[in-house]
Design an enzyme around this catalytic site. Structure first.
Site, PDB file in Angstrom:
ATOM      1  N   HIS A  86       0.752  -1.309  -0.046  1.00 14.64           N
ATOM      2  CA  HIS A  86       0.031  -0.084  -0.076  1.00 14.64           C
ATOM      3  C   HIS A  86       0.838   1.153  -0.103  1.00 14.64           C
ATOM      4  CE1 HIS A  86       0.443  -0.153   4.474  1.00 14.64           C
ATOM      5  NE2 HIS A  86       0.349   1.208   4.369  1.00 14.64           N
ATOM      6  N   ASP A 137      -0.387  -7.497   1.364  1.00 12.09           N
ATOM      7  CA  ASP A 137       0.166  -6.279   1.856  1.00 12.09           C
ATOM      8  C   ASP A 137       1.698  -6.137   1.765  1.00 12.09           C
ATOM      9  OD1 ASP A 137       0.352  -3.577   1.854  1.00 12.09           O
ATOM     10  OD2 ASP A 137      -0.052  -3.334   3.696  1.00 12.09           O
ATOM     11  N   SER A 234       4.041   2.756   8.175  1.00 17.58           N
ATOM     12  CA  SER A 234       3.503   1.308   7.225  1.00 17.58           C
ATOM     13  C   SER A 234       5.040   1.244   6.320  1.00 17.58           C
ATOM     14  CB  SER A 234       2.515   2.093   6.243  1.00 17.58           C
ATOM     15  OG  SER A 234       1.468   2.270   6.935  1.00 17.58           O
ATOM     16  N   GLY A 235       4.920  -0.180   6.216  1.00 13.51           N
ATOM     17  CA  GLY A 235       6.111  -0.911   5.252  1.00 13.51           C
ATOM     18  C   GLY A 235       7.181  -1.358   6.192  1.00 13.51           C
TER      19      GLY A 235
END
Length: 293
Positions: A86, A137, A234-235
């Protein structure tokens, strides 16, 4: 593929040509990289520690667009970074050309803090990624040139592709530059939180009736009172250590949640062990791209 006079190519492609023409497979080279994986703090930080010691997590990277950090990621070998789909799924070719990976970075400001900055040759995200459910994801970034490992820049270890360990009820560490609290200001220095994983059955019960898509087997959940990942994280990785002094293994990718540190809802992470084969296929695709040139 011709092994003489390759012409003018990016350093990364020249590296692959050298490996292929010498009879050394790319996978073998990447496995050699992995022998140097897993550096980090000697033991799992306590639940109260938040500011990471500078360069104590040498596999951590920041994804930058126009010198602004927007997601995290992990160096997994000399030419690949794993992150969340994402973070990059909406990128055009022009966006990718502006994408930068900062290694050895601790502070977001000044922007000169990274020890090394790389451009990205290729962005691959899982074909079955769903932006509504956050299923699958995961994304892999191929750097335009190999990273030289140092005491402060080195890869993280990944779990084996045949791992059946569900990593339930484990102390784990999530790291990133995200906001410490919901609607808060993004942290300037790298943060770390120690949280506890749970079974997927327990996690499903937490989200039952709230999230219709549910918790997939390829997800893993973790929480601790008052601690959570948040906007900007995120990530980044979810990491586990079997014992003090052991190598660190990345078992998750920071993916999604409801709010930040909500006591009713844990953070949800992509379970890395479900995608090790996919990562290896992307490595093979890099070689295929080279041979087709």
């Amino acid at each position: 593929m011709k092994c003489s006079n390759p012409g003018v190519l990016p350093v990364y492609l020249l590296l692959l040509i050298t490996l292929q023409c010498s009879g050394v497979s790319v996978n073998h080279a990447l496995k050699n990289d992995n022998r140097r994986c897993g550096s980090g703090p000697y033991k799992t930080p306590s639940f109260g520690e938040t500011n990471a010691v500078k360069n104590s997590w040498p596999s951590m990277v920041a994804l930058l667009m126009y010198n602004r950090q927007f997601c995290g990621g992990s160096l997994i070998d000399s030419i690949h970074v794993v992150t969340a789909a994402h973070c990059v799924v909406s990128f055009s070719a022009r966006n990718i050309s502006k994408l930068r990976v900062a290694l050895g970075m601790h502070s977001l400001r000044p922007v000169k803090d990274p020890q090394v900055t790389k451009t990205v040759l290729r962005v691959a995200y899982h074909n079955d990624f769903n932006a509504e459910t956050f299923y699958n994801d995961i994304a892999l970034l191929t750097l335009d040139s190999p990273v030289v490992f140092t005491p402060t820049i080195s890869p993280i270890c990944l779990p084996p592709n045949d791992s059946s360990d569900q990593h339930a009820y484990r102390k784990t560490v999530a790291i990133g530059w995200g906001a410490p609290t919901e609607n808060g200001t993004q942290a300037n220095v790298l943060q770390q939180i120690t949280i506890l994983t749970m079974t997927n059955a327990e996690c499903r019960n937490r989200f039952d009736g709230v999230v219709t898509s549910g918790i997939a087997d390829h997800m893993i959940c973790a929480s601790y009172p008052g601690k959570d990942t948040c906007t900007g994280d995120s990530g980044g990785p979810l990491l586990v250590q079997d014992m003090p002094g052991a190598k660190w293994i990345q078992i998750g990718i920071i993916s999604w949640g409801i709010g930040c540190a909500d006591p009713d809802f844990p953070g949800v992470y992509t379970r890395i062990s479900s995608f090790v084969d996919w990562i290896e296929k992307q490595n093979q695709l890099d070689l295929h791209i080279l041979m087709s040139k």
